[in-house]
Design an enzyme around this catalytic site. Structure first.
Site, PDB file in Angstrom:
ATOM      1  N   THR A  45       0.823  -1.209   0.000  1.00 29.95           N
ATOM      2  CA  THR A  45       0.000   0.000   0.000  1.00 29.95           C
ATOM      3  C   THR A  45       0.856   1.258   0.000  1.00 29.95           C
ATOM      4  OG1 THR A  45      -1.757  -1.169   1.112  1.00 29.95           O
ATOM      5  CG2 THR A  45      -1.808   1.202   1.311  1.00 29.95           C
ATOM      6  N   TYR A  58      -8.339   0.707  -3.626  1.00 30.13           N
ATOM      7  CA  TYR A  58      -7.079   1.104  -4.247  1.00 30.13           C
ATOM      8  C   TYR A  58      -6.357  -0.152  -4.704  1.00 30.13           C
ATOM      9  CZ  TYR A  58      -4.744  -0.691  -0.134  1.00 30.13           C
ATOM     10  OH  TYR A  58      -4.289  -1.536   0.839  1.00 30.13           O
ATOM     11  N   THR A 124       1.608  -4.294   4.348  1.00 30.67           N
ATOM     12  CA  THR A 124       1.430  -4.611   5.770  1.00 30.67           C
ATOM     13  C   THR A 124       0.914  -6.041   6.007  1.00 30.67           C
ATOM     14  OG1 THR A 124      -0.812  -3.708   5.779  1.00 30.67           O
ATOM     15  CG2 THR A 124       0.950  -2.208   6.429  1.00 30.67           C
ATOM     16  N   GLU A 318      -1.693 -28.551  28.570  1.00 30.97           N
ATOM     17  CA  GLU A 318      -2.909 -29.382  28.539  1.00 30.97           C
ATOM     18  C   GLU A 318      -2.758 -30.552  27.572  1.00 30.97           C
ATOM     19  OE1 GLU A 318      -6.963 -27.463  28.820  1.00 30.97           O
ATOM     20  OE2 GLU A 318      -5.772 -25.670  28.442  1.00 30.97           O
TER      21      GLU A 318
END
Ligand code: ASP
Length: 361
Positions: A45, A58, A124, A318
């Site tokens: 971006t 975009y 990102t 666990e």
């Protein structure tokens, strides 16, 4: 040696070799002879463009590296900059070919005595994966700084230019040396192993929820909080070349009523490793556990991580990892666990050795 001990050792050594300045003492933008910083552009971006400055839609990867550099002339006062275009893609399309190109070029550039540091512009979506991969395979103490933007370059209040300026400032800063691969976005300096994207749209999307920030930066002036946690770059035992093939590892998210079908399908598709983004402390249903244990028995390396954003997945809490032959991801989120497992599988498929890697990296 426990991860905690290694971490504090690395931190201590790092603090010993890198003076941690307060903000007042932090390096101001350089004057006089400037360091040389190379910018490797991959898309995202930060290089995206929209038809109007106020629309959500975009396209990533529209602007070339020269345009990126020209858009932030202030950065030329921090370093001598030159750019190279590695790719121009949205980081949702990031792939092994670009990773190998990036890692190989980075190692070449960082070996040059006149290169002080490198900035990588990236999307990102997968920046945390690329940063962590590079943290494992780059062979240099020099700064490698990834940056990105949430708003395209054409947007009103685009965040890319200041992020880029700050990334150049960090790459040119001597106090960034030896801190591992860094990600600088929205005034925060993250370590490659710690950051994660937490918002699909907000400018403040990156957090380092378990390990905290490496530092902050305001208009090119950094304030450092800590060194890297875990082995990285020069202390990493991993390396890649252009021809390295990273084995397939799939991430499968756990949920209510999960069965073993996707686990078996991943193995049938050729996965050498499976990461479960488990519920809670890396948990899953009994039938998923049984399917996973059966694959572990056949030699597929199975890592239990968590779909929960913060906290650790502890060994034998666990689930009896010792009995089932699993690896616990500790504080690696599923996407970081996948990166480490792929790189680890180039060396071994022994779950005990791989658990050691998860402890140390
Ligand atoms: N999809 C974009 C990318 O990762 C998002 C961004 O860069 O913010 O390339």
């Amino acid at each position: 040696m426990s991860r905690r001990y290694v971490s504090s050792l690395v931190l201590t050594v790092s603090l010993a070799v890198t003076a941690i300045p307060t903000r007042a003492a932090a390096q101001a933008p350089a004057t006089g002879s400037l360091p040389n910083v190379v910018v490797l552009a991959t898309g995202g971006t930060i290089a995206g463009a929209a038809a109007s400055d106020v629309q959500a839609g975009y396209t990533s990867g529209q602007v070339g590296v020269e345009q990126l550099l020209a858009a932030v002339p202030q950065a030329k006062k921090l370093a001598n900059l030159r750019g190279e275009q590695i790719s121009n893609i949205g980081s949702q399309d990031m792939n092994d070919e670009v990773w190998m190109k990036l890692a190989t070029r980075l190692n070449e550039l960082l070996a040059m005595p006149d290169v002080a540091g490198v900035v990588i512009t990236h999307g990102t979506d997968t920046i945390e994966e690329t940063a962590y991969f590079l943290n494992l395979v780059v062979k240099s103490r020099k700064p490698v700084v990834l940056t990105a933007a949430m708003r395209p370059s054409t947007a009103l209040s685009a965040d890319g230019p200041l992020n880029f300026y700050n990334a150049v400032a960090v790459a040119a800063n001597k106090d960034a040396v030896g801190r591992g691969v860094l990600v600088v976005v929205n005034d925060w300096i993250h370590g490659a192993s710690s950051l994660t994207k937490t918002s699909t749209t907000a400018v403040q999307t990156f957090l380092s929820p378990v390990r905290g920030l490496i530092g902050t930066i305001a208009y090119g002036v950094p304030e450092w909080y800590r060194g890297p946690v875990g082995k990285n770059t020069m202390s990493s035992e991993f390396s890649v070349s252009k021809s390295t093939v990273l084995p397939r590892v799939d991430i499968i998210m756990a949920n209510e009523n999960m069965d073993g079908a996707l686990i078996n399908a991943a193995a049938a598709a050729g996965a050498k490793g499976i990461v479960i983004a488990g519920v809670g402390n890396g948990n899953m249903t009994k039938s998923a556990l049984d399917a996973l244990a059966a694959q572990a028995k056949k030699g597929v390396v199975c890592v239990r991580a968590s779909r929960v954003v913060t906290g650790q997945v502890g060994r034998n809490v666990e689930v009896d990892d010792d009995k089932m032959g699993f690896v616990a991801s500790l504080d690696h989120n599923p996407q970081k666990a996948r990166v480490l497992l792929r790189v680890a599988l180039t060396k071994t498929s022994d779950p005990k050795t791989i658990q050691r890697y998860f402890d140390e990296y």
